[in-house]
Design an enzyme around this catalytic site. Structure first.
Site, short mmCIF file in Angstrom:
data_model
loop_
_atom_site.label_atom_id
_atom_site.label_comp_id
_atom_site.label_asym_id
_atom_site.label_seq_id
_atom_site.Cartn_x
_atom_site.Cartn_y
_atom_site.Cartn_z
N ASP A 44 0.45 8.14 60.61
CA ASP A 44 0.84 8.47 61.99
C ASP A 44 1.72 7.38 62.57
O ASP A 44 1.28 6.27 62.83
CB ASP A 44 -0.41 8.63 62.85
N TYR A 49 6.96 2.94 67.92
CA TYR A 49 6.37 1.93 67.04
C TYR A 49 7.43 1.14 66.26
O TYR A 49 7.13 0.09 65.70
CB TYR A 49 5.41 2.57 66.03
N LYS A 74 6.73 10.80 66.62
CA LYS A 74 6.72 11.25 68.01
C LYS A 74 8.04 10.93 68.69
O LYS A 74 8.73 9.98 68.29
CB LYS A 74 5.57 10.60 68.78
N HIS A 107 5.75 12.65 72.94
CA HIS A 107 4.87 11.50 73.09
C HIS A 107 4.23 11.37 74.47
O HIS A 107 3.13 10.84 74.59
CB HIS A 107 5.65 10.22 72.76
#
Length: 283
Positions: A44, A49, A74, A107
């Site tokens: 994930d 990120y 996302k 997101h």
């Protein structure tokens, strides 16, 4: 770990994922590769990120068949609407170096109704083009979910069944101190699979007397108790660890079951977020 949850699409989602929030891009290839070696088949990530390329690199280098690894990413949390989501998705796909993404989530619910519906339309197009297999949302409140569901139903009525798409998965911070029963009840009613991020409460509750007592009773770690709670609730937890022994420990939760009474004790009634809470957005 081989257990998979059926989605509203024809695909399935591995019941335990490996989350890479706050895993540095330069370290992510090593950690994702190790997670895959341990047996995780669900990774994930997210634009935010900044490690999508690293995750894709590790998946490609693993030697595993592409269809055996479920990869999620996302949309950029600060970019909303149709055009921004198209751009964000294409960037995610390109960075991953994969032929397709298994699951892509909006997101946040920010951007107002126009932004939310526009973003959903962009994901529908990507899904129809075979670039993403399943789509969903993250950090949306019940009011956001119902707004999208109403649009889906209206679109299906006007243009034909299925044209509005289907919310396959929703992802939220969920643990005994943030159970989000209103959201999880809504998801159960509408066939949306719930993923739980920060299922270990970011380590903040590991010395809590409630957890320690259960850990001693079952001969498991506090982390394993939390993950077992999540699985028994019907959620798909996404624990993160950068240590192999912890990765293995987090996966070793399928040889015991919390009793109904012990599950009940974990109903704390608390509402304690550890990161952020976009579900309260009123735009």
């Amino acid at each position: 770990m081989a257990t998979a949850v059926p989605l509203s699409t024809k695909y399935t989602l591995p019941i335990l994922g490996y989350g890479v929030l706050q895993v540095a891009p330069e370290k992510a290839p090593e950690f994702v590769a190790k997670a895959l070696e341990v047996g995780y088949r669900h990774i994930d990530s997210a634009t935010m990120y900044q490690n999508e390329a690293a995750c894709g690199e590790a998946i490609r280098a693993s030697g595993l068949p592409r269809e055996s690894v479920f990869y999620t990413s996302k949309s950029p949390p600060d970019q909303h609407g149709y055009d921004a989501t198209v751009k964000g998705f294409e960037a995610s796909l390109q960075k991953s170096g994969l032929d397709y993404i298994d699951l892509y989530l909006l997101h946040t619910p920010f951007g107002g109704k126009e932004g939310r519906i526009g973003g959903w339309k962009a994901l529908l197009e990507a899904q129809r083009a075979g670039k993403v297999r399943s789509i969903g949302v993250s950090n949306w409140g019940v009011h956001h979910l119902q707004e999208l569901e109403d649009w889906i139903q209206e679109t299906d009525a006007k243009e034909g069944k299925g044209t509005g798409g289907k919310i396959s998965v929703g992802q939220w911070e969920i643990h005994p101190w943030l159970a989000r029963k209103d959201i999880t009840d809504w998801c159960a009613k509408h066939g949306v699979v719930v993923e739980a991020y920060s299922p270990l409460v970011r380590g903040l509750k590991m010395h809590d007397p409630l957890l320690k007592a259960l850990a001693e009773k079952y001969g498991k770690s506090p982390a394993q108790i939390l993950l077992r709670w999540s699985v028994q609730q019907g959620f798909v937890p996404l624990p993160k660890s950068e240590k192999e022994n912890r990765m293995r420990e987090n996966a070793d939760i399928f040889d015991f079951e919390l009793s109904a009474d012990d599950m009940k004790t974990l109903e704390t009634g608390k509402y304690e977020t550890t990161i952020w809470d976009p579900t309260t957005d009123t735009s």
